[in-house]
Scaffold this active site. Structure first.
Site, PDB file in Angstrom:
ATOM      1  N   GLU A  15     -64.042  34.640 -18.974  1.00  0.00           N
ATOM      2  CA  GLU A  15     -63.112  33.659 -18.433  1.00  0.00           C
ATOM      3  C   GLU A  15     -63.399  32.311 -19.077  1.00  0.00           C
ATOM      4  OE1 GLU A  15     -61.936  33.094 -14.101  1.00  0.00           O
ATOM      5  OE2 GLU A  15     -63.129  31.277 -14.456  1.00  0.00           O
ATOM      6  N   THR A  46     -57.986  30.121 -17.014  1.00  0.00           N
ATOM      7  CA  THR A  46     -57.695  29.582 -15.691  1.00  0.00           C
ATOM      8  C   THR A  46     -56.678  28.451 -15.752  1.00  0.00           C
ATOM      9  OG1 THR A  46     -59.316  27.792 -15.615  1.00  0.00           O
ATOM     10  CG2 THR A  46     -60.120  30.007 -15.151  1.00  0.00           C
ATOM     11  N   ALA A  49     -59.903  23.496 -12.775  1.00  0.00           N
ATOM     12  CA  ALA A  49     -60.423  23.248 -11.427  1.00  0.00           C
ATOM     13  C   ALA A  49     -59.320  22.755 -10.506  1.00  0.00           C
ATOM     14  CB  ALA A  49     -61.562  22.230 -11.483  1.00  0.00           C
ATOM     15  N   HIS A  75     -53.889  32.985 -16.048  1.00  0.00           N
ATOM     16  CA  HIS A  75     -53.832  32.845 -14.598  1.00  0.00           C
ATOM     17  C   HIS A  75     -52.484  32.252 -14.198  1.00  0.00           C
ATOM     18  CE1 HIS A  75     -58.432  32.815 -13.698  1.00  0.00           C
ATOM     19  NE2 HIS A  75     -58.158  33.579 -14.740  1.00  0.00           N
ATOM     20  N   TYR A 145     -62.685  40.075  -3.468  1.00  0.00           N
ATOM     21  CA  TYR A 145     -63.782  39.255  -2.945  1.00  0.00           C
ATOM     22  C   TYR A 145     -64.852  40.149  -2.326  1.00  0.00           C
ATOM     23  CZ  TYR A 145     -60.147  35.828  -3.654  1.00  0.00           C
ATOM     24  OH  TYR A 145     -59.159  35.054  -4.233  1.00  0.00           O
ATOM     25  N   HIS A 149     -62.703  37.032   1.274  1.00  0.00           N
ATOM     26  CA  HIS A 149     -62.150  35.692   1.076  1.00  0.00           C
ATOM     27  C   HIS A 149     -62.541  34.822   2.260  1.00  0.00           C
ATOM     28  CE1 HIS A 149     -59.170  32.467   0.623  1.00  0.00           C
ATOM     29  NE2 HIS A 149     -59.038  32.858  -0.636  1.00  0.00           N
ATOM     30  N   GLN A 176     -64.392  37.931  -7.411  1.00  0.00           N
ATOM     31  CA  GLN A 176     -65.044  36.637  -7.284  1.00  0.00           C
ATOM     32  C   GLN A 176     -66.498  36.821  -7.685  1.00  0.00           C
ATOM     33  OE1 GLN A 176     -65.459  33.498  -7.458  1.00  0.00           O
ATOM     34  NE2 GLN A 176     -64.174  32.907  -5.708  1.00  0.00           N
ATOM     35  N   GLN A 212     -75.418  23.379 -10.448  1.00  0.00           N
ATOM     36  CA  GLN A 212     -74.279  24.282 -10.293  1.00  0.00           C
ATOM     37  C   GLN A 212     -74.128  24.811  -8.876  1.00  0.00           C
ATOM     38  OE1 GLN A 212     -75.063  26.809 -14.055  1.00  0.00           O
ATOM     39  NE2 GLN A 212     -73.095  27.532 -13.291  1.00  0.00           N
TER      40      GLN A 212
END
Length: 285
Positions: A15, A46, A49, A75, A145, A149, A176, A212
Site C-alpha cells: 500500500e 490510498t 490521511a 481506493h 477487521y 471495526h 486492517q 508511530q
C-alpha cells in the site's frame, strides 16, 4: 489480473499513499520505481490521511499500472460521494486502464453537515459495492477487521457486514493492520463459518519508531501484544535499533502467517521502499 494471482494462493502486495503536495510528485514517482523493483503482485493507493488528496489517487495508480506494469488498486470512498460522482471516478479509472478498486465507506468529511450526512447516497461500503457491481466492470476489494471495526458493537455484527460486502461483489478482502497473529487466525475461522469464501490478504504494518504507535492505534483500533510493547520499551529511545527491531517483528509476523497457511500478505509500506526491501529479503520473497 489480481484475481488470477490470488487464485495461486500466494501473494505479496503493497500500500502507498499520494504525496501531500504537488511539488512532491517527482520524489513520489522515484519511491514508486523503487517499490516496483521489488515486484509486488499489486500496489494499492490510498486517498491519503483522512481522505485528503483524493484527486491524486488516480494519477499515482495510473503510474503504477501503465508505467511500472504492476496491477494498481485505487481506493474509493463513498461517504461524501454521489452516484454520479462515483461513476465519473469509475470512468476515469477505466480511461487509465485501472480495473481494481478497494471500496471503502471512508470518514465523514469535516464540512459535511448532518442533513447532508443523512441524505448521503451510500450508507455503507456494501451499498457502494452493489452499485459499482451493477454499473461497472470494476473488480472490487473490501476491507476487513481482525479485531472488528471500532464502530461495530460485536464481532458477530462485523462479520455480518463482511458477508454483505461479499454478497455485494467483493472478490477479495484486505485486512486492517494487526500485531497479534492469533487475532487474525481466529478471525479467519469465524469468517469461514460465516460463509466468507474469497481470499483475505493479511495487512502488516512495520512499527519502526515509537512515535508511530499513537497515530497507528488511534486510526486502526489495533491492540498491542506484550511482545511489541516490550520491544518499544526496550528500543523506543534508540531510533536505529527501534527501526531494526520493528522490521524484524514484521518479518517474524509474516513468516508465522505463511507457516500457518496464510498466503496473501499486504504490507503497509508508508512509502518507504528501503524498509519494504528489507522485509522482502527477510521473508525470502
Amino acid at each position: 489480473m489480481i484475481q488470477t494471482m490470488l487464485d495461486n494462493q500466494k501473494s505479496i502486495s503493497f500500500e502507498v499513499f499520494p504525496p501531500k503536495k504537488d511539488g512532491e510528485f517527482e520524489a513520489a514517482f522515484e519511491t514508486l520505481d523503487a517499490l516496483g523493483a521489488l515486484s509486488p503482485d499489486f500496489i494499492s493507493v490510498t486517498y491519503g490521511a483522512g481522505g485528503s488528496r483524493s484527486g491524486k489517487t488516480i494519477e499515482i495508480a495510473s503510474y503504477i499500472q501503465n508505467h511500472l506494469g504492476i496491477d494498481a488498486m485505487a481506493h474509493m470512498t463513498c461517504v461524501g460521494c454521489k452516484k454520479e460522482q462515483l461513476l465519473q471516478v469509475a470512468h476515469a479509472l477505466k480511461e487509465h486502464h485501472i480495473s481494481h478498486v478497494l471500496a471503502l465507506r471512508g470518514d465523514r468529511p469535516k464540512d459535511m453537515d448532518d442533513a447532508q450526512f443523512s441524505a448521503r447516497d451510500f450508507a455503507h461500503a456494501s451499498d457502494m459495492m452493489a452499485f459499482l457491481k451493477e454499473h461497472t466492470d470494476l473488480v472490487l476489494a473490501g476491507a476487513c477487521y481482525p479485531e472488528k471495526h471500532f464502530e461495530s458493537f460485536s464481532m458477530e455484527s462485523d462479520l455480518n457486514h463482511l458477508k454483505q460486502k461479499q454478497d455485494a461483489g467483493a472478490a477479495l478482502f484486505i485486512s486492517q493492520l494487526f500485531f497479534d497473529n492469533d487475532f487474525f487466525y481466529t478471525f479467519l475461522e469465524k469468517a469461514a463459518k460465516k460463509g466468507i469464501t474469497v481470499p483475505v490478504c493479511a495487512g502488516i504494518m512495520p512499527i519502526t519508531s515509537a512515535r508511530q504507535i499513537g497515530t497507528t492505534i488511534s486510526l486502526s483500533g489495533s491492540s498491542l501484544p506484550k511482545a511489541l510493547t516490550d520491544l518499544i520499551a526496550r528500543y523506543g529511545e534508540d531510533p536505529q535499533e527501534m527501526r531494526r527491531a520493528g522490521i524484524d517483528y514484521a518479518i517474524r509476523q509474516i513468516r508465522d502467517l505463511r507457516e500457518n497457511g496464510v498466503g496473501h500478505i499486504h504490507i503497509y509500506t508508508m512509502n518507504k521502499p528501503k524498509m519494504a526491501a528489507e522485509i522482502m529479503e527477510g521473508i525470502g520473497r
